[in-house]
Design an enzyme around this catalytic site. Structure first.
Site, PDB file in Angstrom:
ATOM      1  N   TYR A 138     -14.182   2.886   4.956  1.00  0.00           N
ATOM      2  CA  TYR A 138     -15.140   1.507   4.615  1.00  0.00           C
ATOM      3  C   TYR A 138     -16.363   1.857   5.271  1.00  0.00           C
ATOM      4  CZ  TYR A 138     -11.577  -1.731   2.904  1.00  0.00           C
ATOM      5  OH  TYR A 138     -10.590  -2.200   2.141  1.00  0.00           O
ATOM      6  N   CYS A 172       0.951  -1.181  -0.020  1.00  0.00           N
ATOM      7  CA  CYS A 172      -0.083  -0.198  -0.166  1.00  0.00           C
ATOM      8  C   CYS A 172       0.896   1.093  -0.166  1.00  0.00           C
ATOM      9  CB  CYS A 172      -0.875   0.103   1.233  1.00  0.00           C
ATOM     10  SG  CYS A 172      -2.124  -1.191   1.342  1.00  0.00           S
TER      11      CYS A 172
END
Length: 276
Positions: free
Chosen positions: A220, A157
């Site tokens: 999220y 990431c």
């Protein structure tokens, strides 16, 4: 209010207010119950942290600096890809039966390459250049190795650091393709601020500015209520980071080389689900 709090709150408000949802798309991440883990995101967030002004750790939510640094040392100092070399369990879900996460993260930093000055891995090349070629515009690392992606249990990431010396000051740019803003944003900021401080100290430089470039900054769906609660918490002054000044070799730093002074923060523990 700490500068880290200010930036984090601004990012989160922007994402929740103006972000784009991927609910109409078939997404890879899933919750533990098998439900698709959808996100709301902003593209291309760039944050700047001046390490000479304050250490960029949140006060509206506790960031566990010892665990942050332990993972940082696991990747950058031990150059390990095995969770048995790590004290926390944050990588367990991506490790195989032998504890390996594949040819990812620390593995990539430890691969040696030939240069005209000799053979170095990526970390040792940075250390060499900071001491011998500080005017170089080529002091960087990259762990997003396309030929090895199929052997990585998780694609990197935070994948690239660019270091730049201006006078007696070391600055850095962290490039991140994807950032789960609630679980990992300040975690990564703290880690790479510490990394910049470490490299600066052993190179006779001062740590300057950390620039954090995030391509996909997302929240999220199941994190939204937690984010809305956290960004309403009182903001407190940033703590001070004390570093053992006797350390002159990058590989001599330990977790105990760092100490936060006057770290007052929201101590509530949140049950934060992690999508896989």
């Amino acid at each position: 209010m700490s500068r880290a709090d200010e930036i984090f709150i601004s990012n989160m408000r922007e994402i929740l207010k103006d972000g784009v949802w991927d609910t109409g798309l078939d997404v890879r991440p899933k919750w533990s119950d098998g439900t698709p883990a959808h996100t709301v995101k902003k593209f291309g967030i760039v944050n700047r942290y001046n390490l000479q002004e304050e250490f960029p750790i949140l006060t509206i939510r506790r960031t566990y600096i010892k665990s942050c640094i332990d993972e940082l040392l696991w990747i950058w100092q031990k150059k390990s890809n095995n969770i048995r070399d790590l004290n926390s369990k944050i990588w367990n879900q991506w490790a195989d039966e032998n504890g390996s996460i594949g040819k990812a993260y620390g593995y990539q930093l430890g691969v040696r390459h030939k240069y005209k000055e000799g053979e170095f891995d990526q970390v040792d090349r940075v250390l060499f250049d900071l001491k011998n070629n500080p005017a170089s515009r080529r002091i960087m690392t990259n762990i997003y190795n396309f030929q090895d992606l199929h052997e990585m249990n998780l694609y990197p990431c935070a994948y690239s650091m660019t270091f730049n010396v201006s006078g007696d000051t070391l600055n850095g740019i962290l490039n991140q393709r994807s950032n789960d803003m609630l679980t990992a944003n300040n975690w990564n900021v703290v880690q790479y601020a510490v990394l910049l401080i470490m490299f600066a100290q052993v190179s006779g430089l001062k740590a300057g500015e950390l620039v954090h470039v995030i391509a996909d900054a997302h929240v999220y769906d199941r994190h939204v209520p937690i984010v809305e609660e956290i960004i309403k918490m009182p903001c407190l002054p940033a703590p001070k980071l004390e570093v053992d000044k006797s350390v002159k070799n990058f590989y001599d730093f330990t977790v105990d080389s760092f100490k936060l002074v006057d770290y007052n923060c929201n101590s509530k523990k949140y049950d934060i689900p992690v999508a896989e």
